[in-house]
Each structure stands twice: as C-alpha cells, then as structure tokens.
Design an enzyme around this catalytic site. Structure first.
Site, PDB file in Angstrom:
ATOM      1  CD  GLU A  89      -1.359   5.369   9.388  1.00  0.00           C
ATOM      2  OE1 GLU A  89      -2.284   6.359   9.614  1.00  0.00           O
ATOM      3  OE2 GLU A  89      -1.535   4.411   9.047  1.00  0.00           O
ATOM      4  CG  ASP A 288     -11.731  21.567  17.312  1.00  0.00           C
ATOM      5  OD1 ASP A 288     -11.042  20.439  17.482  1.00  0.00           O
ATOM      6  OD2 ASP A 288     -12.327  22.022  18.122  1.00  0.00           O
ATOM      7  CG  HIS A 387       0.553   0.779   5.656  1.00  0.00           C
ATOM      8  ND1 HIS A 387       0.314   2.079   5.573  1.00  0.00           N
ATOM      9  CD2 HIS A 387       1.131   0.380   6.720  1.00  0.00           C
ATOM     10  CE1 HIS A 387       0.641   2.433   6.683  1.00  0.00           C
ATOM     11  NE2 HIS A 387       1.114   1.487   7.564  1.00  0.00           N
TER      12      HIS A 387
HETATM   13  P1  HMG Z   1      -1.223   0.450  -6.423  1.00  0.00           P
HETATM   14  O1  HMG Z   1      -2.212  -0.286  -7.199  1.00  0.00           O
HETATM   15  O2  HMG Z   1       0.289   0.126  -6.468  1.00  0.00           O
HETATM   16  O3  HMG Z   1      -1.211   1.796  -7.136  1.00  0.00           O
HETATM   17  O4  HMG Z   1      -1.727   0.782  -5.385  1.00  0.00           O
HETATM   18  P2  HMG Z   1      -0.729   2.387  -8.767  1.00  0.00           P
HETATM   19  O5  HMG Z   1       0.732   2.286  -8.854  1.00  0.00           O
HETATM   20  O6  HMG Z   1      -1.496   1.544  -9.779  1.00  0.00           O
HETATM   21  O7  HMG Z   1      -1.215   4.022  -8.729  1.00  0.00           O
HETATM   22  C1  HMG Z   1      -2.446   4.227  -8.735  1.00  0.00           C
HETATM   23  C2  HMG Z   1      -2.839   5.440  -8.295  1.00  0.00           C
HETATM   24  O8  HMG Z   1      -2.771   5.542  -6.736  1.00  0.00           O
HETATM   25  C3  HMG Z   1      -1.944   6.557  -8.714  1.00  0.00           C
HETATM   26  O9  HMG Z   1      -2.171   7.399  -9.862  1.00  0.00           O
HETATM   27  C4  HMG Z   1      -1.825   7.613  -7.443  1.00  0.00           C
HETATM   28  O10 HMG Z   1      -2.903   8.526  -7.736  1.00  0.00           O
HETATM   29  C5  HMG Z   1      -2.159   6.613  -6.347  1.00  0.00           C
HETATM   30  P3  HMG Z   1      -1.376   7.827 -11.091  1.00  0.00           P
HETATM   31  O11 HMG Z   1      -0.355   9.092 -10.237  1.00  0.00           O
HETATM   32  O12 HMG Z   1      -0.699   6.828 -11.676  1.00  0.00           O
HETATM   33  O13 HMG Z   1      -2.346   8.645 -11.799  1.00  0.00           O
HETATM   34  N1  HMG Z   1      -0.750   6.510  -5.826  1.00  0.00           N
HETATM   35  C6  HMG Z   1       0.162   7.135  -5.287  1.00  0.00           C
HETATM   36  N2  HMG Z   1      -0.044   8.523  -4.844  1.00  0.00           N
HETATM   37  C7  HMG Z   1       0.840   8.934  -4.103  1.00  0.00           C
HETATM   38  N3  HMG Z   1       2.097   8.410  -3.877  1.00  0.00           N
HETATM   39  C8  HMG Z   1       2.319   7.206  -4.231  1.00  0.00           C
HETATM   40  C9  HMG Z   1       1.237   6.657  -4.753  1.00  0.00           C
HETATM   41  N4  HMG Z   1       1.188   5.156  -5.341  1.00  0.00           N
HETATM   42  C10 HMG Z   1      -0.007   5.117  -6.099  1.00  0.00           C
HETATM   43  N5  HMG Z   1       3.646   6.543  -3.786  1.00  0.00           N
HETATM   44  C11 HMG Z   1      -1.675   1.846  -2.929  1.00  0.00           C
HETATM   45  C12 HMG Z   1      -0.956   1.447  -4.083  1.00  0.00           C
HETATM   46  C13 HMG Z   1      -0.901   2.230  -1.812  1.00  0.00           C
HETATM   47  C14 HMG Z   1      -2.450   3.069  -3.397  1.00  0.00           C
HETATM   48  C15 HMG Z   1      -2.848   0.756  -2.615  1.00  0.00           C
HETATM   49  O14 HMG Z   1      -1.977  -0.393  -2.170  1.00  0.00           O
HETATM   50  C16 HMG Z   1      -3.687   1.151  -1.370  1.00  0.00           C
HETATM   51  O15 HMG Z   1      -4.612   1.819  -1.696  1.00  0.00           O
HETATM   52  N6  HMG Z   1      -3.364   0.651   0.034  1.00  0.00           N
HETATM   53  C17 HMG Z   1      -4.122   0.790   1.098  1.00  0.00           C
HETATM   54  C18 HMG Z   1      -3.498   1.733   1.868  1.00  0.00           C
HETATM   55  C19 HMG Z   1      -3.880   2.247   3.016  1.00  0.00           C
HETATM   56  O16 HMG Z   1      -5.331   2.178   3.106  1.00  0.00           O
HETATM   57  N7  HMG Z   1      -3.213   2.986   4.064  1.00  0.00           N
HETATM   58  C20 HMG Z   1      -3.938   3.548   4.955  1.00  0.00           C
HETATM   59  C21 HMG Z   1      -2.979   3.331   6.240  1.00  0.00           C
HETATM   60  S1  HMG Z   1      -3.274   1.883   6.837  1.00  0.00           S
HETATM   61  C22 HMG Z   1      -4.325   2.201   8.070  1.00  0.00           C
HETATM   62  O17 HMG Z   1      -4.147   2.694   9.153  1.00  0.00           O
HETATM   63  C23 HMG Z   1      -6.061   2.169   8.174  1.00  0.00           C
HETATM   64  C24 HMG Z   1      -6.613   0.657   8.112  1.00  0.00           C
HETATM   65  O18 HMG Z   1      -6.306  -0.271   9.347  1.00  0.00           O
HETATM   66  C25 HMG Z   1      -7.988   0.843   7.825  1.00  0.00           C
HETATM   67  C26 HMG Z   1      -8.990  -0.215   7.842  1.00  0.00           C
HETATM   68  O19 HMG Z   1      -8.489  -1.459   8.559  1.00  0.00           O
HETATM   69  O20 HMG Z   1      -9.771  -0.017   7.279  1.00  0.00           O
HETATM   70  C27 HMG Z   1      -6.103  -0.078   6.737  1.00  0.00           C
END
Ligand code: HMG
Length: 434
Positions: A89, A288, A387
C-alpha cells in the site's frame, strides 16, 4: 538518542526517500545498519528460493513478491531503529516514517512488556460432574504440568515450559464445557507448536481425571499474557510556527481517538490503519500476521464493544499529546519461516537482531506511529492529499508508464483534480503521442 550500530547523532535519513534503491542500501551499509552479507542480499534482490518455498508449504508453484521498505527515525526505549516494512500500500511507509520523525523530537516511544507467555486450551465435554472435575484438575495440577513439560522437553531445556493451569466451566443452553487453560513460557518462539504439542500431551490425562471427552486441544491467539504497551508524547509546540493551528490538530486527534471508541464503523478503519504498520513489520520479520491480527481485533472488543485500539489525550496546559497502544504481540525471533527466508534474515539484521520482546515493542510502536500519522492527516488536510500523492505512482505504473514516463505521469496527474487510473492512461497516451 543512541543508534546501537552507527553511534551517530547526524541525520543520515534526510532525503533518503528521494534516493534510488541502491543508494538507499549504500546508506544502510555505510552506516553499519546492515552487514555486507545482507546488503548483498538486498542489492541482488535475493528472495526465497523455490526449493525452500516448496518445502515450506504445499502444492508449491512459485513465490510471491511484495515491496520491502524502511521506516527510519524510530526511537524505542532510547534506542534508534530503522524498521523494515513489507506492504503493497502506497503512503504507509511514508506516513510511518513521518510520524516516527515527529515523535523522535519528543523522545520517541516508551515500551513496557509485563509478560511473554502463551495460552492454550483443552475443551472437555460429557463430564459426569463438572464441579468435581474442576476440583480434581486443580488437585492434579503438578502432574498435568509435568506431563505438559515432558511432551516438549526442549523448551524446558531452554528455560521455558508449562507454568500454570486454570479451569473454567462454560455453559450455554444445554451445552457445557470444562475448559483447561495452560500457560507456558515459550521463550523466543511464537509458541504454537510448543503449546499444541503440550496440550495434546495432557489431553488423555484430562479425560481420565474428568471422565469426559476432549473436543479439541489448541493454542489461543488471544495472547493476553503477551501484552505490550507503547506510549509516546508529542510536543505540539515544536510542530509549526502556527501554534494555534498545531494545538487545534492535537485536540482533534484526541477527539478522533474518542470517536473511535464510539462508532464501530470508525473503530474498524482506525484499527485497520494501525495494522497497516503492524502487519508490514510482522510480515517483514517472518511472523504470523493472521495470529497478530486475530489477537489484536479480539483485544479491541475486550470491554464488550469493538473499539479503537489507541488512546490519544491532549494535555492543553503543557501542549503535549500523549498516545498509548496496548496489544497482544506474541511475535517470535526464531522458528517458523524466520531462519529460512533470506529477506526475513535481512530484516532482522537491519533491526540489529532483536529478541522477541524487543521486536514486539518495536512493532507496537510502529502501530502507534501509523495511527498518529493517519489521524493527523484525517483531522487536518484529509487523507487523500498525502495518500493520493503517493498512490499516483502506482496508478502511473498500472497505466503502463515505464522508466522516466512514471515521474511525468505522476506530475501531470497531481496537477489534475482526478487522480484515477483513467486519467493516468489518458496522460500517458498524450505523452506518447507528442
Ligand atoms: P508531508 O508533510 O508532505 O511530508 O507528509 P514531508 O515531505 O514534510 O516529509 C516529512 C517526513 O515524512 C520525511 O522526512 C519522511 O520521513 C516522510 P525526511 O525524509 O524529510 O527527513 N516522508 C516520506 N518517506 C518516504 N517516502 C515518501 C515520503 N514523504 C514523506 N514519499 C505524508 C506526507 C504522506 C507523510 C503525510 O501526508 C501522511 O502521513 N499522510 C497520511 C497517510 C497515511 O496514513 N497513509 C496510510 C494509508 S491510508 C489508510 O489506509 C489508513 C486510514 O484509513 C486509517 C485511518 O482511517 O485511521 C487512513
């Protein structure tokens, strides 16, 4: 903060996600996060061989690959970890890393593990006198434990073994069971084979003591004697220059936590988000995940109502958001596929070969981090912004984009308001027709 392998304070992870795969592996290698034997495995993408796979499960026709990534910035009980995660994902690993980075600024995660024991049960029926049977089982407790241990001597030799039995009578309508619960210390193993062998070993004795028949003898995945609690504090004053906005988000995360206790529709998704992270590490470490999921969801209903598993409270006076997650986490550091799969061995190497308890603490902390990132996004920008930005990459690939086309399709897709596969295909067509 102390990294047990690098001993360094410098941030080696800045920009990590923007590097290519081999550059990332080089960073792990240069900083002694991985040993050369295992960096070779990653560089050459060595996977489970078909020969081994064919010995592990039945009717084998191949192996199945999933992406492996790293979530850095995890500080658990003052030790820094880079956590291997296997997930299909998009945005899970980014979100987890993001949360771990923010939480590391306030000291990271504190883990408490009270116990690491497994429970199994023998269900007996057709018992002439249930109360007498219960009394007799307890009178013969030492003999039952002795036979359990004789059934699996190697765990006793490793300092573990059967430790206790408890008995319960269950009655519903005209059906009654006398259930014997056996608790054992399974040391570094997950314990299913150990418990199942012990339970089958004591079954004849239990039948003879009670005069009843055994319906089944089996380990329970409701591993409440292997509970692990991870807590963290997030200092929201460090969050942004707009303090009022940051505190508002912290308050809303507390509300989101309360909401997850009130609405089963939300609780299920809330917990799915937690398991996004947990499953990814459980799979990477060859454990597991069905057992961990089953135990976790059962634990979510322990008070009689399925609820969100985390708790977030905002201390307005000190601007601190406190998070807590408790889960049964009976993961193993040996046994099962752990020693067989080269990628799993690599994951252990990256984690500095943790024992079962340490690994359990890391995994529960990942669950808490994952939930924090999801809630923070949900109560502020919404989940789609972060996401879908990352999902766009999968859509571009799905549309057929290759090499440098992927970045162009992603960029153009993000400029549109409709991040979907139809649009990705149209954009790719446009690029190719130019
Ligand atoms: P952002 O503010 O754009 O991040 O957030 P940033 O560019 O400021 O980067 C900060 C740090 O985030 C980075 O640190 C990385 O550690 C990490 P740095 O490298 O600069 O020292 N980071 C990444 N790491 C790897 N690849 C990348 C990347 N981008 C940032 N491309 C972010 C962007 C996506 C992190 C934020 O918007 C976020 O956390 N969103 C939430 C996304 C999420 O929860 N996804 C899970 C799937 S959705 C789901 O199925 C579950 C859900 O339904 C559960 C629920 O309802 O509770 C949501």
């Amino acid at each position: 903060m102390k990294n047990p392998k690098t001993g360094k304070q410098k941030n080696i992870w800045l920009g990590f996600h923007k590097k290519d795969r081999l550059e990332r592996i080089a960073i792990l290698k240069e900083n002694n996060i991985i040993t050369p034997e295992f960096s070779d495995i990653l560089e050459n993408n060595v996977n489970l061989s078909c020969d081994t796979a064919g010995q592990m499960t039945e009717n084998n026709i191949g192996t199945f690959a999933l992406p492996l990534g790293i979530a850095p910035y995890f500080i658990v009980n003052d030790i820094e970890y880079s956590v291997p995660m296997v997930t299909e994902e998009p945005s899970v690993i980014a979100a987890c890393s993001y949360a771990a980075k923010l939480i590391s600024k306030s000291g990271g995660f504190t883990v408490k593990i009270e116990n690491r024991k497994m429970i199994g049960e023998v269900a007996l029926y057709d018992i002439p006198d249930f109360d007498k049977a219960m009394e007799d089982i307890l009178k013969n407790k030492n003999d039952i434990l002795r036979i359990a241990n004789e059934s699996y001597p190697s765990i006793v030799a490793r300092g573990g073994g059967a430790e206790n039995i408890e008995v319960k009578i269950l009655k519903e309508g005209d059906t009654s069971f006398l259930v014997v619960y056996l608790t054992a210390d399974v040391k570094e193993a997950m314990g299913a084979n150990i418990l199942n062998t012990m339970l089958e070993g004591i079954k004849p004795l239990l039948e003879s003591i009670t005069g009843g028949k055994a319906l089944m003898a089996i380990l329970s995945n409701y591993a409440v004697n292997s509970l692990v609690t991870s807590t963290c504090e997030v200092d929201f004053s460090l969050f942004s220059n707009d303090k009022a906005q940051a505190f508002n988000i912290a308050k809303k995360i507390e509300m989101a936590s309360k909401f997850s206790k009130m609405d089963i529709f939300r609780a299920t998704t809330h917990n799915k988000g937690i398991f996004n992270g947990i499953d990814a590490v459980v799979i990477a470490t060859g454990n597991d995940w069905r057992a961990i999921e089953a135990g976790g969801h059962a634990y979510a209903v322990k008070d009689g109502k399925y609820s969100g598993l985390t708790e977030w409270t905002f201390d307005e006076e000190n601007n601190i958001l406190r998070g807590k997650l408790t889960l049964p986490m009976p993961v193993a550091s040996v046994g099962g596929s752990i020693g067989l799969n080269p990628t799993v061995k690599t994951a252990f190497n990256i984690l500095n070969n943790p024992d079962a308890k340490t690994l359990a603490g890391i995994i529960v902390s990942v669950g808490l981090a994952q939930n924090f990132a999801a809630l923070k996004a949900l109560v502020s920008t919404g989940i789609q912004k972060g996401h879908m930005k990352l999902q766009a990459r999968s859509l571009a690939l799905f549309a057929g984009a290759e090499n440098e086309e992927v970045d162009i399709v992603v960029e153009k897709l993000l400029e549109t308001n409709h991040i979907n596969s139809e649009n990705a295909k149209n954009i790719l067509k446009e690029i190719r027709n130019k």
